[in-house]
Design an enzyme around this catalytic site. Structure first.
Site, PDB file in Angstrom:
ATOM      1  N   HIS A 391      25.511  39.749  15.505  1.00 60.68           N
ATOM      2  CA  HIS A 391      26.216  38.703  16.256  1.00 60.68           C
ATOM      3  C   HIS A 391      26.779  39.279  17.549  1.00 60.68           C
ATOM      4  O   HIS A 391      27.856  38.893  17.993  1.00 60.68           O
ATOM      5  CB  HIS A 391      27.338  38.102  15.404  1.00 60.68           C
ATOM      6  CG  HIS A 391      26.832  37.359  14.204  1.00 60.68           C
ATOM      7  ND1 HIS A 391      27.664  36.850  13.222  1.00 60.68           N
ATOM      8  CD2 HIS A 391      25.574  37.031  13.829  1.00 60.68           C
ATOM      9  CE1 HIS A 391      26.925  36.254  12.285  1.00 60.68           C
ATOM     10  NE2 HIS A 391      25.659  36.359  12.628  1.00 60.68           N
TER      11      HIS A 391
HETATM   12  C1  LIG Z   1      18.179  39.873  12.592  1.00 57.79           C
HETATM   13  C2  LIG Z   1      19.157  38.818  13.059  1.00 57.79           C
HETATM   14  C3  LIG Z   1      19.794  37.991  12.130  1.00 57.79           C
HETATM   15  C4  LIG Z   1      20.703  37.003  12.560  1.00 57.79           C
HETATM   16  N1  LIG Z   1      21.201  36.096  11.667  1.00 57.79           N
HETATM   17  C5  LIG Z   1      21.872  35.007  12.131  1.00 57.79           C
HETATM   18  C6  LIG Z   1      22.222  33.929  11.277  1.00 57.79           C
HETATM   19  O1  LIG Z   1      21.897  33.901  10.098  1.00 57.79           O
HETATM   20  N2  LIG Z   1      22.917  32.878  11.809  1.00 57.79           N
HETATM   21  C7  LIG Z   1      23.293  32.839  13.119  1.00 57.79           C
HETATM   22  O2  LIG Z   1      23.948  31.875  13.522  1.00 57.79           O
HETATM   23  N3  LIG Z   1      22.964  33.847  13.947  1.00 57.79           N
HETATM   24  C8  LIG Z   1      22.242  34.904  13.503  1.00 57.79           C
HETATM   25  N4  LIG Z   1      21.853  35.883  14.361  1.00 57.79           N
HETATM   26  C9  LIG Z   1      22.355  35.827  15.749  1.00 57.79           C
HETATM   27  C10 LIG Z   1      21.682  34.762  16.596  1.00 57.79           C
HETATM   28  O3  LIG Z   1      20.291  34.736  16.371  1.00 57.79           O
HETATM   29  C11 LIG Z   1      22.025  35.091  18.048  1.00 57.79           C
HETATM   30  O4  LIG Z   1      23.430  35.042  18.191  1.00 57.79           O
HETATM   31  C12 LIG Z   1      21.421  34.116  19.022  1.00 57.79           C
HETATM   32  O5  LIG Z   1      20.020  34.089  18.878  1.00 57.79           O
HETATM   33  C13 LIG Z   1      21.787  34.534  20.423  1.00 57.79           C
HETATM   34  O6  LIG Z   1      21.149  33.672  21.311  1.00 57.79           O
HETATM   35  P1  LIG Z   1      20.961  34.064  22.824  1.00 57.79           P
HETATM   36  O7  LIG Z   1      20.221  32.931  23.465  1.00 57.79           O
HETATM   37  O8  LIG Z   1      22.262  34.472  23.395  1.00 57.79           O
HETATM   38  O9  LIG Z   1      20.056  35.369  22.834  1.00 57.79           O
HETATM   39  P2  LIG Z   1      18.646  35.661  22.145  1.00 57.79           P
HETATM   40  O10 LIG Z   1      18.459  34.851  20.925  1.00 57.79           O
HETATM   41  O11 LIG Z   1      18.556  37.132  22.073  1.00 57.79           O
HETATM   42  O12 LIG Z   1      17.601  35.101  23.205  1.00 57.79           O
HETATM   43  C14 LIG Z   1      17.322  35.763  24.382  1.00 57.79           C
HETATM   44  C15 LIG Z   1      15.959  35.303  24.871  1.00 57.79           C
HETATM   45  O13 LIG Z   1      15.747  35.842  26.167  1.00 57.79           O
HETATM   46  C16 LIG Z   1      14.475  36.439  26.217  1.00 57.79           C
HETATM   47  N5  LIG Z   1      14.571  37.545  27.203  1.00 57.79           N
HETATM   48  C17 LIG Z   1      15.381  38.618  27.177  1.00 57.79           C
HETATM   49  N6  LIG Z   1      15.170  39.375  28.267  1.00 57.79           N
HETATM   50  C18 LIG Z   1      14.213  38.750  28.992  1.00 57.79           C
HETATM   51  C19 LIG Z   1      13.558  39.039  30.226  1.00 57.79           C
HETATM   52  N7  LIG Z   1      13.861  40.120  30.943  1.00 57.79           N
HETATM   53  N8  LIG Z   1      12.612  38.177  30.659  1.00 57.79           N
HETATM   54  C20 LIG Z   1      12.290  37.056  29.955  1.00 57.79           C
HETATM   55  N9  LIG Z   1      12.887  36.729  28.786  1.00 57.79           N
HETATM   56  C21 LIG Z   1      13.825  37.583  28.321  1.00 57.79           C
HETATM   57  C22 LIG Z   1      14.181  36.916  24.805  1.00 57.79           C
HETATM   58  O14 LIG Z   1      12.780  37.009  24.618  1.00 57.79           O
HETATM   59  C23 LIG Z   1      14.791  35.778  24.002  1.00 57.79           C
HETATM   60  O15 LIG Z   1      13.883  34.714  23.868  1.00 57.79           O
HETATM   61  C24 LIG Z   1      20.982  36.882  13.955  1.00 57.79           C
HETATM   62  C25 LIG Z   1      20.341  37.714  14.888  1.00 57.79           C
HETATM   63  C26 LIG Z   1      19.432  38.671  14.458  1.00 57.79           C
HETATM   64  C27 LIG Z   1      18.751  39.539  15.508  1.00 57.79           C
END
Ligand SMILES: Cc1cc2nc3c(=O)[nH]c(=O)nc-3n(C[C@H](O)[C@H](O)[C@H](O)COP(=O)(O)OP(=O)(O)OC[C@H]3O[C@@H](n4cnc5c(N)ncnc54)[C@H](O)[C@@H]3O)c2cc1C
Length: 457
Positions: A391
């Site tokens: 997280h």
């Molecule tokens: C193993 C695991 C288990 C988890 N379990 C849970 C759960 O059960 N419940 C829950 O609520 N949360 C859970 N989480 C946390 C949750 O998935 C994250 O908090 C959430 O996905 C964050 O969203 P975000 O959009 O901030 O970032 P991310 O989900 O990391 O998305 C970032 C996106 O940006 C893209 N990206 C990054 N850099 C670049 C670049 N330079 N160029 C183009 N694209 C790029 C990536 O490909 C990705 O698609 C878990 C996470 C993981 C890794």
């Protein structure tokens, strides 16, 4: 009859070596903790554990979000991705154990983040199929959106021509075969802007690679400073997770998962971690606790100028004694649940809690040194066996790097909308609120555009 069978069962040996499962994109283990990031359309929701819970009411208030718009945005997300999980035997036993040891009230099934014990939501439907943030594209008009896959943004470009301050203008991205491309905003439109949603690792990294960040760090990597912003990459936090594995004389289903909330800790069954010990041929359940809103924070630093490389991230788990105190409380709750009558059919009678603690101390869940005292001191146990619950958040926080409209401070036409903007991780788990925030800010942008003077495109 069940308890007779249990008494006859003997526990498996505890000394086997169990190797950690390889996690994709493991980040630099600065804290000695394995971590992972998703590089796929839909981000973490494509590979995460699936828990789905909204942020608590206070979180919405503190974020100064409109309550109505937040509610509308959660519902918009939930129509596509959120479900009630089935309650299987293990999960029912953990729920009953929490109630038995006084984690009350029992709130039943709910998406809300509330005090007590509950069954939370999941992004797996009743057929076990995962739904992800990418499903929200079903709302989009295909005539008005183009999605590029295998496109890694390397840099955001800014223009300063006849402007008082830099304006985001184009992004440079790389395709799967290394070819470089440029995508630019429509020059004649004042409404056009770039929205960065690369997550808590990707967004601060990309801002720095684009010249917004701590000047000395950018200069070390030969990056021209567009805006000096020392707070980019700061305030990185992760919710530390600790667990007990419970070898069981009877099968533990790996069903998609309820979450049980205690006042300070999330206790749940997570098959990702369970696989460490089940790789041994042992059937086991796992109960986890995580620290919400950790006081300890860290930082993100560039290692290279290539966006494909992970930056270095330090979370400083348990640096603040308050976090350690809460971990001990969470572990104590787990121990009480393990000792509850409700969980007894999943226990070997010849394996007391001390045996479970010793087992856990021997599972290589991280790269940290193990102290002999970890078996007798819950403080040391917490420190030595800490894992991530993934997280992680921060790096482009609201009020520091972005303003309340998620606009990057000091430049025009650039917002960050993702988990990097959070001051604390929302709810029992963050993904619901990350998805909600996308809809929320999207609607706010549409409202803003309507307010633009007539004639401005
Ligand atoms: C193993 C695991 C288990 C988890 N379990 C849970 C759960 O059960 N419940 C829950 O609520 N949360 C859970 N989480 C946390 C949750 O998935 C994250 O908090 C959430 O996905 C964050 O969203 P975000 O959009 O901030 O970032 P991310 O989900 O990391 O998305 C970032 C996106 O940006 C893209 N990206 C990054 N850099 C670049 C670049 N330079 N160029 C183009 N694209 C790029 C990536 O490909 C990705 O698609 C878990 C996470 C993981 C890794």
């Amino acid at each position: 009859m069940a308890s007779v069978t249990q008494r006859k069962a003997t526990s498996p040996p505890l000394s086997q070596t169990i190797l950690p499962r390889h996690l994709p994109n493991s980040l630099s283990p600065e804290d000695g903790v394995f971590n992972a990031r998703a590089r796929v359309l839909g981000g973490g929701s494509v590979l995460n554990a699936g828990f789905y819970t909204r942020a608590g009411e206070n979180y919405t208030k503190e974020a100064c979000w409109s309550e109505d718009l937040v509610k509308h945005s959660y519902e918009w997300v939930e129509k596509k991705v959120a479900f009630e999980p089935p309650m299987l035997q293990w999960q029912s036993a953990v729920r009953d154990g929490l109630i038995e040891v006084g984690v009350l009230p029992y709130n039943g099934f709910t998406y809300d983040h509330i005090y007590g014990t509950k069954v939370g939501g999941t992004i797996f439907d009743s057929d076990g199929h995962r739904h992800t943030a990418a499903d929200l594209l079903e709302y989009a008009d295909p005539q008005k959106i183009t999605v590029y896959l295998h496109a890694t943004v390397q840099k955001i470009l800014f223009t300063t021509n006849e402007r008082p301050r830099p304006k985001a203008d184009c992004v440079i991205f790389e395709d799967a075969s290394g070819g470089t491309h440029r995508a630019c905003l429509i020059k004649s439109s004042v409404k056009s802007e770039i929205i960065l949603s690369a997550g808590a690792i990707g967004s601060p990294q990309l801002l720095m690679l684009s010249g917004i960040g701590p000047a000395n760090q950018l200069q070390t990597h030969g990056i021209d400073v567009v805006v000096e912003q020392p707070l980019v990459g700061q305030g990185m936090s992760d919710n530390p997770m600790n667990a007990l594995f419970i070898p069981s004389p009877q099968p533990v289903e790996s069903g998609r998962q309820p979450s049980m909330v205690t006042p300070e800790a999330m206790v749940s069954a997570l098959e990702t971690v369970q696989s460490y010990i089940n790789a041994n041929g042992t059937v086991s359940g796992v109960i986890l606790e995580k620290i919400m809103g950790p006081m300890s924070t860290g930082h993100l630093d560039l290692l290279t100028t290539n966006a494909n490389d992970n930056p270095s991230v330090t979370f400083n788990y348990f640096q603040d004694p308050q976090d350690l105190k809460r971990c001990v409380q969470g572990m104590q709750t787990i121990i009480d649940v393990v000792n509850s009558k409700a969980l007894s059919k999943f226990r070997y009678s010849d394996m007391p809690v001390q045996g479970l603690i010793n087992l856990m101390v021997n599972v290589p869940t991280n790269l940290k040194p193990r102290h002999v005292s970890a078996s007798i001191s819950l403080e040391q146990f917490c420190t030595d066996t800490v894992m991530t619950i993934w997280h992680y958040h921060g790096g482009c926080q609201v009020g520091r790097v972005v303003d309340n409209d998620y606009k990057v401070v000091g430049v025009d036409a650039l917002r960050v909308v993702d988990g990097s903007t959070f001051l604390n991780s929302p709810g029992t788990n963050p993904q619901a609120t990350v998805m909600m925030l996308g809809r929320y800010v999207g609607l706010r942008i549409l409202q803003e555009r309507k307010r633009l003077p007539a004639g401005k495109k």
